[in-house]
Design an enzyme around this catalytic site. Sequence first.
Site, PDB file in Angstrom:
ATOM      1  N   ARG A 111     -25.851  32.981 -23.378  1.00  0.00           N
ATOM      2  CA  ARG A 111     -25.199  32.363 -22.813  1.00  0.00           C
ATOM      3  C   ARG A 111     -25.270  30.883 -22.626  1.00  0.00           C
ATOM      4  O   ARG A 111     -24.575  29.839 -22.773  1.00  0.00           O
ATOM      5  CB  ARG A 111     -25.285  32.908 -20.945  1.00  0.00           C
ATOM      6  CG  ARG A 111     -23.865  32.934 -20.779  1.00  0.00           C
ATOM      7  CD  ARG A 111     -23.894  31.660 -19.674  1.00  0.00           C
ATOM      8  NE  ARG A 111     -25.551  31.118 -19.145  1.00  0.00           N
ATOM      9  CZ  ARG A 111     -25.198  29.916 -18.667  1.00  0.00           C
ATOM     10  NH1 ARG A 111     -24.859  29.062 -18.750  1.00  0.00           N
ATOM     11  NH2 ARG A 111     -26.612  30.139 -17.701  1.00  0.00           N
ATOM     12  N   ASP A 112     -26.241  30.845 -21.760  1.00  0.00           N
ATOM     13  CA  ASP A 112     -26.866  28.895 -22.221  1.00  0.00           C
ATOM     14  C   ASP A 112     -26.849  28.215 -23.412  1.00  0.00           C
ATOM     15  O   ASP A 112     -26.780  27.015 -23.356  1.00  0.00           O
ATOM     16  CB  ASP A 112     -28.238  29.254 -20.891  1.00  0.00           C
ATOM     17  CG  ASP A 112     -28.365  27.176 -20.322  1.00  0.00           C
ATOM     18  OD1 ASP A 112     -29.834  26.983 -20.148  1.00  0.00           O
ATOM     19  OD2 ASP A 112     -27.205  26.276 -20.839  1.00  0.00           O
ATOM     20  N   HIS A 143     -36.287  23.306 -19.493  1.00  0.00           N
ATOM     21  CA  HIS A 143     -35.674  22.517 -20.815  1.00  0.00           C
ATOM     22  C   HIS A 143     -36.923  21.477 -21.449  1.00  0.00           C
ATOM     23  O   HIS A 143     -37.101  21.387 -20.485  1.00  0.00           O
ATOM     24  CB  HIS A 143     -34.467  22.110 -20.434  1.00  0.00           C
ATOM     25  CG  HIS A 143     -33.009  22.620 -20.217  1.00  0.00           C
ATOM     26  ND1 HIS A 143     -31.662  22.201 -20.356  1.00  0.00           N
ATOM     27  CD2 HIS A 143     -33.199  23.630 -20.267  1.00  0.00           C
ATOM     28  CE1 HIS A 143     -31.225  23.340 -20.154  1.00  0.00           C
ATOM     29  NE2 HIS A 143     -31.798  24.066 -20.061  1.00  0.00           N
ATOM     30  N   HIS A 201     -37.223  27.549 -15.606  1.00  0.00           N
ATOM     31  CA  HIS A 201     -35.776  27.959 -16.268  1.00  0.00           C
ATOM     32  C   HIS A 201     -36.111  26.325 -17.063  1.00  0.00           C
ATOM     33  O   HIS A 201     -35.807  25.212 -16.273  1.00  0.00           O
ATOM     34  CB  HIS A 201     -34.446  27.871 -15.931  1.00  0.00           C
ATOM     35  CG  HIS A 201     -33.225  28.118 -16.781  1.00  0.00           C
ATOM     36  ND1 HIS A 201     -32.556  28.884 -17.181  1.00  0.00           N
ATOM     37  CD2 HIS A 201     -33.324  27.015 -17.179  1.00  0.00           C
ATOM     38  CE1 HIS A 201     -31.611  28.233 -18.384  1.00  0.00           C
ATOM     39  NE2 HIS A 201     -31.725  27.402 -17.913  1.00  0.00           N
ATOM     40  N   CYS A 216     -28.693  19.044 -25.380  1.00  0.00           N
ATOM     41  CA  CYS A 216     -28.303  18.605 -24.273  1.00  0.00           C
ATOM     42  C   CYS A 216     -27.537  17.712 -23.692  1.00  0.00           C
ATOM     43  O   CYS A 216     -27.618  16.903 -24.440  1.00  0.00           O
ATOM     44  CB  CYS A 216     -30.046  18.048 -23.339  1.00  0.00           C
ATOM     45  SG  CYS A 216     -29.978  16.933 -21.650  1.00  0.00           S
ATOM     46  N   ASN A 218     -32.695  23.807 -24.239  1.00  0.00           N
ATOM     47  CA  ASN A 218     -33.902  24.788 -23.565  1.00  0.00           C
ATOM     48  C   ASN A 218     -34.773  25.366 -24.522  1.00  0.00           C
ATOM     49  O   ASN A 218     -34.879  24.553 -25.971  1.00  0.00           O
ATOM     50  CB  ASN A 218     -33.043  26.496 -23.952  1.00  0.00           C
ATOM     51  CG  ASN A 218     -31.936  26.733 -23.247  1.00  0.00           C
ATOM     52  OD1 ASN A 218     -32.020  26.713 -21.781  1.00  0.00           O
ATOM     53  ND2 ASN A 218     -30.539  26.605 -23.260  1.00  0.00           N
TER      54      ASN A 218
END
Lengths: 336, 334
Positions: free
Chosen positions: B50-51, B244, B242, B275, B284
């Site tokens: 997803r992300d 990055h 979460h 990003c 990520n």
Amino acid sequence: MGNVPTTVKHCLSYEQLVQDYPWLRRWLQEEKTITTQEYPEFVKIVEVGPRDGLQNEKEIVPTGIKIQLIDLLSKTGLPVIEATSFVSSKWVPQMADHTDVLRGIQRTPHVQYPVLTPNMQGFQDAVAAGATEVAVFGSASETFSKKNINCSIDESMLRFEEVVNAAKERHIPVRGYVSCALGCPHEGHIEPSKVAEVAKRLYHMGCYEISLGDTIGVGTPGSMFKMLQSVMKEVPTNALAVHCHDTYGQALPNILTALQMGVCVVDSAVAGLGGCPYAQGSSGNVSTEDVLYMLSGMGIETGVNLAKVMEAGDFICSALSRQTNSKVAQARGRTL
Amino acid sequence: MAAIVRLVNRSAISSAMGQQFLTFSSAAKAGVKAGQVLPEKVKIVEVGPRDGLQNEKTIVPTETKIHLIDLLSESGLPVIEATSFVSPKWVPQMADQVEVMKGIGRKPGVSYPVLTPNLKGFQAAVKAGAAEVAIFGAASELFSKKNINCTVEESLQRFDEVMKAAKEAGVPVRGYVSCVLGCPYEGKVAPEKVAHVAKRLYSMGCYEISLGDTIGVGTPGSMSQMLTAVTKEVPVSALAVHCHDTYGQALANILVALQLGISVVDSSVAGLGGCPYAQGASGNVATEDVVYMLHGLGIQTGVDLSKLMSAGAFICRSLNRKTSSKVAQATCKL
């Protein structure tokens, strides 16, 4: 102070020192209230890009470029810049121009320019070329020692002792490196006690600082912690440095762990120069920019100007026609 | 001159460090911190499909997405964020949300949460078979306005409907807070603001709150400060990080979070997803790199690293791009 040259007076002046190193005033004046401190207030960065970094680059870098890189790095506030290696050019062609580099750079006051000297021949050449600090390289792995410098650890220590004794006579400080501190490409796991043993030998021989190298970057905070625990029994923490490779992306958490244990010297390479000779296409040295970013975010002083380091990184990546390995540089739009 | 500085440096450091050393060795403070009792187990929440994919430029075919998720299911990951029930107008990459949801092979014991930005999305998600959903709020007002065109409070009120419907349907909801360590528009974000939003989501009924360093600017310093503020309002067992890796800080930030008691970490296979705020930068953190670190620390994840790397290799081949995982890049010779 009448006969003291103005330059020395300048450097001996407290005001000048405090101006150059703002953290110094605090150090000298503050009460011993460091008990709650989790991290060192100041970390010394040892920039190894011009030597360790370039040594692992495939293209031979012109002497002029090396000199320019070091000169740019000298303006960033980095206190130590490893300039070159007095190793036989037969083994390391990249460093064949060691004398020209050392003679060509503009030495900035307050900055050290150590050079690698694997043996007496190298040491003598280094001194003749004007070296004022040298480094020797031991290994915690017998196999690595044999394959890398063609002798056992014990034999290498004898060689280094010669160098250290000669250096002592000339009041030249010697830094000791221990490679494969967290793993060896041939032997695999390395016992922390072995690392401690080699570190201890180098320290007692007279090395003022021991840099513990995760040569293939396999270490994690778990193995870093165990290794440092062992080494710290034999060598004072303030004489230790960590030299982490980012091959598995673990360098920054490993450095963080070392800082939490009181280590306050970190080796790194501008733009993350230098791949890993043991893992094709992988990265090697951790990027100075990324280390600086982390330390700055933690309120740890380094005296180094990140923007200027990025400029030096831009320069060398341009010259090498390669992308930077530094994530900070990539994030700030420095991609080729 | 350099010698003087070095002398001062060393003596200043050694006297201070000497004190520090004594204090540390007597209280074992540094040792306690570095060798701190870490969680025995860490739950990895895989957000690659997803992300990760949401931030990839090329539209990925549905079959590829399904195959990726199936490979990830085989690797032992306990949670795999499958897709997002957001309007395809806004996020074309997730237009095939229903097909993906219906097409994947659901492994028993594995959760497949999906994003649901509003009630409509929630209803579509449940219809497509979703058994867990996620909502998100920002810790930055400007980010909220620019991202979803309303204030933070307004966004949380919108989610009230989703929460109610989810409760009725017995569907657990995960909450995300973005910009917890910095905002691309506002810059610094106050830890108290993060704590406030996290608390709101938690009191609304989210079982877990994932704190996102959306632009990867955080460092162990800001992570520590932020978590200290948030853990005053939300139990640490209900928190996740979460991170990055845009500035290379992700693993260091995750380590600090673990030391502060966090035991849930989001990551993305092969470090999928750039990003959107820093051209050419990474996004990520790579699941492979996280798992490598956790296993090196003796922490259990249930994940088989080599199977995970196969999934990473697969998606990188399909996307014709290099992996962002350093472990994947390195693991050829050793």
